[in-house]
Design an enzyme around this catalytic site. Sequence first.
Site, PDB file in Angstrom:
ATOM      1  N   SER A 102       0.819  -1.216   0.000  1.00 49.05           N
ATOM      2  CA  SER A 102       0.000   0.000   0.000  1.00 49.05           C
ATOM      3  C   SER A 102       0.854   1.267   0.000  1.00 49.05           C
ATOM      4  CB  SER A 102      -0.949   0.013   1.205  1.00 49.05           C
ATOM      5  OG  SER A 102      -0.219   0.007   2.420  1.00 49.05           O
ATOM      6  N   ASP A 113       1.705   0.173   8.303  1.00 48.92           N
ATOM      7  CA  ASP A 113       3.096  -0.272   8.251  1.00 48.92           C
ATOM      8  C   ASP A 113       3.641  -0.124   6.835  1.00 48.92           C
ATOM      9  OD1 ASP A 113       1.784  -2.255   6.918  1.00 48.92           O
ATOM     10  OD2 ASP A 113       2.589  -3.917   8.083  1.00 48.92           O
ATOM     11  N   ASP A 115       5.875  -2.130   3.844  1.00 44.46           N
ATOM     12  CA  ASP A 115       6.486  -3.357   3.333  1.00 44.46           C
ATOM     13  C   ASP A 115       7.722  -2.958   2.534  1.00 44.46           C
ATOM     14  OD1 ASP A 115       4.452  -5.230   4.247  1.00 44.46           O
ATOM     15  OD2 ASP A 115       3.152  -4.296   2.763  1.00 44.46           O
ATOM     16  N   ASP A 167       8.221  -4.208   7.736  1.00 41.26           N
ATOM     17  CA  ASP A 167       8.581  -5.595   7.444  1.00 41.26           C
ATOM     18  C   ASP A 167       9.601  -5.567   6.315  1.00 41.26           C
ATOM     19  OD1 ASP A 167       6.698  -6.281   9.280  1.00 41.26           O
ATOM     20  OD2 ASP A 167       5.265  -7.117   7.863  1.00 41.26           O
ATOM     21  N   LYS A 228     -10.959   0.287  -0.959  1.00 40.67           N
ATOM     22  CA  LYS A 228     -10.399  -0.399   0.204  1.00 40.67           C
ATOM     23  C   LYS A 228     -11.172  -0.055   1.474  1.00 40.67           C
ATOM     24  CE  LYS A 228      -5.983  -0.933   0.833  1.00 40.67           C
ATOM     25  NZ  LYS A 228      -4.515  -0.765   0.935  1.00 40.67           N
ATOM     26  N   TYR A 237     -12.506  -7.630   3.594  1.00 36.95           N
ATOM     27  CA  TYR A 237     -11.099  -7.320   3.334  1.00 36.95           C
ATOM     28  C   TYR A 237     -10.247  -8.255   4.180  1.00 36.95           C
ATOM     29  CZ  TYR A 237      -6.979  -4.349   2.394  1.00 36.95           C
ATOM     30  OH  TYR A 237      -5.762  -3.876   1.982  1.00 36.95           O
TER      31      TYR A 237
END
Length: 739
Positions: A102, A113, A115, A167, A228, A237
């Site tokens: 995202s 968060d 990625d 992450d 979303k 979702y």
Amino acid sequence: MPFPVTTQGSQQTQLPPKHYGITSPISLAAPKETDWVLTQKLIETLKPFGVFEEEEELQRRILILGKLNNLVKEWIREISESKNLPQSVIENVGGKIFTFGSYRLGVHTKGADIDALCVAPRHVDRSDFFTSFYDKLKLQEEVKDLRAVEEAFVPVIKLCFDGIEIDILFARLALQTIPEDLDLRDDSLLKNLDIRCIRSLNGCRVTDEILHLVPNIDNFRLTLRAIKLWAKRHNIYSNILGFLGGVSWAMLVARTCQLYPNAIASTLVHKFFLVFSKWEWPNPVLLKQPEECNLNLPVWDPRVNPSDRYHLMPIITPAYPQQNSTYNVSVSTRMVMVEEFKQGLAITDEILLSKAEWSKLFEAPNFFQKYKHYIVLLASAPTEKQRLEWVGLVESKIRILVGSLEKNEFITLAHVNPQSFPAPKENPDKEEFRTMWVIGLVFKKTENSENLSVDLTYDIQSFTDTVYRQAINSKMFEVDMKIAAMHVKRKQLHQLLPNHVLQKKKKHSTEGVKLTALNDSSLDLSMDSDNSMSVPSPTSATKTSPLNSSGSSQGRNSPAPAVTAASVTNIQSPEVSVPQTNSSDSSGGTSSESIPQTATQPAISPPPKPTVSRVVSTTRLVNPPPRPSGNAATKISNTIAGVKRTSSPHKEESPKKPKTEEDETSEDANCVALSGHDKTEAKEQLDTETNTTQSETTQTAASLLASQKTSSTDLSDIPALPANPIPVIKNSIKLRLNR
């Protein structure tokens, strides 16, 4: 001459517009003034939901990623020096942090968060990433909650960097240096890479391809933010539970943008619902024609892979190796999503006609008023750390229970709410951490049946066996990790859920829900080998086909510990019955456009109905032929293998509107029959059937582990359960539906 030449006064030679997608656009219409007004209203409606991040917070993320990128470069230089590379190479060795998900798409919300992917040259090993780079991160004062998950399907380092959760995956490319302008979409980069690096690169490659395949990135982003939010508000979702995850929603929005390349967000949101409420699943959604790179990697192709033909709602990633990002979707979850698409179309039709505001689209439906029957799953563990692990495992397997329930011939729909809730404690004095999920059930309308018995025991049993077995095999299982399941009526939910969750205030009944878990000794060893959680994998197609995930009997040597199931006792059954429903179809008749389906894939026939077998003793069959009486009942186990459970139809059906409370009062009685040890249940009303089965002495998980040889799995470090056999009560969940 290679370029067109124009002379002064001559007409400029125009290049044809770029073609996006595998079909021509449906419409090239430019936005009207009303579309701009509606788009601005959409933005204003989205703001209170926190889908836009403040500029200050955005700059903070950029700063953090810059620091992380510098750390990576510094670390790779240190590794290069330690491996005695020439100084000329060390100076230009590079290394880079890429983002995906995202954040890379530009649709992340407040507090989301990040990625990230660490790309390193060929002389840096994965082991270096999980040792020296991990140690380097540990020394940074901004880094908190650092943990490495090296054995995951996609190995990852998780951390919180200055308050932002990140992450980080790792990929080693077959390059001596990593240039700053590296384009990860280049398929040649995949040559000579191990499968873990290919998986790690996949997220970035897919995200970058999506952004290159949409006509207007700003319009795509605003539309995706709206979709979303709508999906989250409507509880659809969640990739892990069989709905769609972020990348799948992004690809559906991208396909809509391709079909309407000049449209802006207000129009695109409406067209999204139009296209996918009418889409003829299982025709796949493709953003580009699949390409073969001759790297011999498995790709999604139902013409070649039989297991791919079982996928119900294929949405194919655009980067090689192409995969289906929705392999978890089941008959029920697709049915729920298609109905939501139709309702979204009806609402956006009203919005475009100025009969409704955008806020109506984002109103959260009340899941707990939608159905009349629910299955409540409870997972409990003695510590918070164990609860996090246990809940993660249970949640990753709930879709198996949904798949099993929807194969029951009397169940039309099993709808799991993706949101989990804290469960009330079984014992207030005992330290215990409990989480619960709620699954709504819709039963079929059956003809010529006055007394219909529905046995859900097997469905719950095979699910709990699967979870316990995987916990043991992965050496996660601890004493007091439990799963409980129970049937609850709508009127009883207030005893489990807080009022703000139930939303609509109702006149609560006095029906009691007893949360005492009872042990069940059944040893159904149905195999589920899916260890990929929510990450699509090149090999996952065969692991998650309906035949494998529905509990086919394999691996009979794997032990399963005693399984717990909760009972609903002391029920004063009201005059209600299974909701008889009428299908609703919001066709959104404002548009007559035809939706182009993918013609390159063959028609996919519904999967065959799997035969489900069970090995268990002293289990009473409810739906098959009349049960024997007395001791003969215990002999049924020999005939159970091969019993065929009729599958729900695979044709397009809509979830149907449940009857209102007023309608329920005129219906026949519906009652719940649960086996239990409380003999006072015999005093219930005549329309409630309660059967107390014989108490059995069974082996615990520890006894099983000791008595069975498991050559394939080392179980030596699993904590021992009590060695002495313990008496348990056979518990079952049966619904008797009176017409």
